[in-house]
Scaffold this active site. Structure first.
Site, PDB file in Angstrom:
ATOM      1  CD  GLN A 158       1.124  55.972  68.677  1.00 35.87           C
ATOM      2  OE1 GLN A 158       0.662  57.103  68.574  1.00 35.87           O
ATOM      3  NE2 GLN A 158       2.072  55.678  69.542  1.00 35.87           N
ATOM      4  N   GLY A 159      -0.097  51.778  66.115  1.00 35.73           N
ATOM      5  CA  GLY A 159       0.675  50.539  66.077  1.00 35.73           C
ATOM      6  C   GLY A 159       2.161  50.793  65.971  1.00 35.73           C
ATOM      7  CD  GLU A 198       1.825  59.789  72.285  1.00 36.14           C
ATOM      8  OE1 GLU A 198       1.419  59.034  73.169  1.00 36.14           O
ATOM      9  OE2 GLU A 198       2.553  59.415  71.345  1.00 36.14           O
ATOM     10  CB  SER A 236      10.539  55.508  78.496  1.00 38.74           C
ATOM     11  OG  SER A 236      11.885  55.578  78.062  1.00 38.74           O
TER      12      SER A 236
END
Length: 418
Positions: free
Chosen positions: A128-129, A246, A389
């Protein structure tokens, strides 16, 4: 919350359980079962083929793309039985859990026919970029560019913290394709071949000797024009779909790895004579309660999805779940290392394997390797960052659930009168 599964789901459970018993190695999951690293690697390679032949990889995908078209309940039962047995269910996490479902939702028919078979057979490895040195939580500020040059995109820039990039065949990449567009516009989602001139992968060695994270540099790298998913300039919406996969794919199984880890640590506390310590008992009780909350919340989420209910509390669970378990895991692995005392301050190799939850080992140093628990401790440091985050999750909770004003952007705060 109704925890009673329908008879047809239990019949499907019996089918999966019988298949696992027939195909897993003799003695799997019993005390004393062991595979050395070479044997484990060979078995995993063969297991991927076995899974594919059984039709279990990406089994929820539509039949026309190789899946079984499983219902939500069937998918839950499948995940539960593989988790119960401790058997791998994926060929490639980034492929069949992230980019594969994204291609199913956003891709063209040609893209589906081209990329999905390799994902299902475990023949194509992905990475994953998304994150960049100055664009992590603030992903919309990414600077990697893709400029159309004939029938190809010319890519220049840098990505960081790219897991498994050194082994990947393809990267699903976010790049800015319109430099003049607003922040969230002008970004496209590209499927980029990794094994080509113009791409340099630099592993980032962690404190435990592993190097799963990488820097990836692009200098005149190339990507076919037709490898844009979801249309040029629509990459932000496509990426949010990927991040959604995800963050929320294991409602009733996610808690199980934490329960295995907790059970192992409780056993270790007993062997070390620490289980009667009031402070240790308090920490273990807190951990048990937290894992139980994860289990109940998972079933609550599943029940709402099956019933089509729009309970605001369930929506809150979806927004807070990542923050909840990732912060718990950091706290718990701290307590587990404390339990080892001075022994935990020296990398223990295989000495403390009894503390491991059975999740395997990261690729670290052979000459001074962490125990499985120490590897979990190190990896837990990253869990409050990837997938959104903890700070960003708090913003989401405040703004989208509590209705608080949006946090001003840094440039707006700098321009505000003082």
């Amino acid at each position: 919350m109704d925890l009673t599964y329908p008879p047809e789901a239990e019949a499907f459970r019996a089918e999966i359980r019988a298949w696992l018993e027939a195909n897993l190695p003799a003695g799997w999951g019993t005390p004393g079962f062991h595979q050395d690293p070479e044997e484990r690697a060979a078995w995993l390679a063969a297991w991927t083929t076995t899974l594919f032949e059984g039709g279990w990889i990406c089994a929820a995908w539509p039949e026309e793309y190789g899946g079984k078209g499983l219902s939500l309940m069937e998918s839950v039962v499948l995940n539960e039985e593989f988790a119960r047995a401790g058997a791998p269910l994926r060929a490639d996490f980034f492929g069949d859990t992230l980019v594969g479902p994204t291609i199913l939702q956003w891709g063209t028919e040609e893209q589906k026919q081209r990329f999905l078979p390799g994902i299902m057979r475990g023949e194509t490895a992905w990475c994953q970029g998304f994150s960049e040195p100055d664009a992590g939580s603030d992903l919309a500020s990414l600077r990697t560019t893709a400029v159309l040059d004939g029938d190809e995109w010319r890519i220049d820039g840098q990505k960081i913290w790219t897991t498994q990039a050194q082994y990947a065949d393809y990267m699903f990449l976010l790049a800015r394709t319109d430099a003049g567009a607003e922040r969230h516009a002008g970004i496209s989602y590209l499927l980029v071949p990794m094994r080509q001139p113009g791409i340099e992968v630099r592993p980032i060695t962690q404190i435990d000797g592993s190097a799963e994270f990488n820097e990836v540099w692009f200098a005149d790298a190339r990507c076919p024009k037709d490898n844009v998913v979801g249309g040029v300039g629509n990459g932000w919406a496509v990426a949010m779909t990927t991040l959604g996969f995800e963050r929320g794919t294991s409602a009733t199984t996610g808690f199980r790895r934490f329960r295995k880890e907790l059970d192992a640590v409780i056993d270790a506390a007993r062997r070390r004579g620490r289980a009667a310590d009031p402070l240790v008992r308090q920490d273990l009780a807190r951990a048990w309660s937290t894992v139980k909350i994860m289990e109940i919340n998972g079933f609550r989420t599943l029940s709402a999805a099956l019933n089509g209910t729009a309970d605001p509390g369930v929506a809150a669970l979806g927004a807070t779940n990542k923050m909840f378990w990732s912060e718990y895991h950091q706290w718990f692995t701290d307590r587990a290392i404390d339990l080892l005392g001075a022994e935990g301050q020296v990398l223990g190799g295989s000495a403390d394997e009894e503390l491991a939850p059975g999740a395997g080992r990261r690729r670290g140093r052979d000459d001074y390797a962490p125990s499985a628990l120490q590897a979990q401790f190190f990896f837990a440091r990253s869990e409050t960052i990837w997938g959104g985050s903890a700070q960003i999750q708090r913003n989401i909770v405040g703004e989208r659930l509590l209705g608080l004003p949006k946090e001003p952007r840094p440039e707006a705060r700098a321009a505000a009168p003082r």
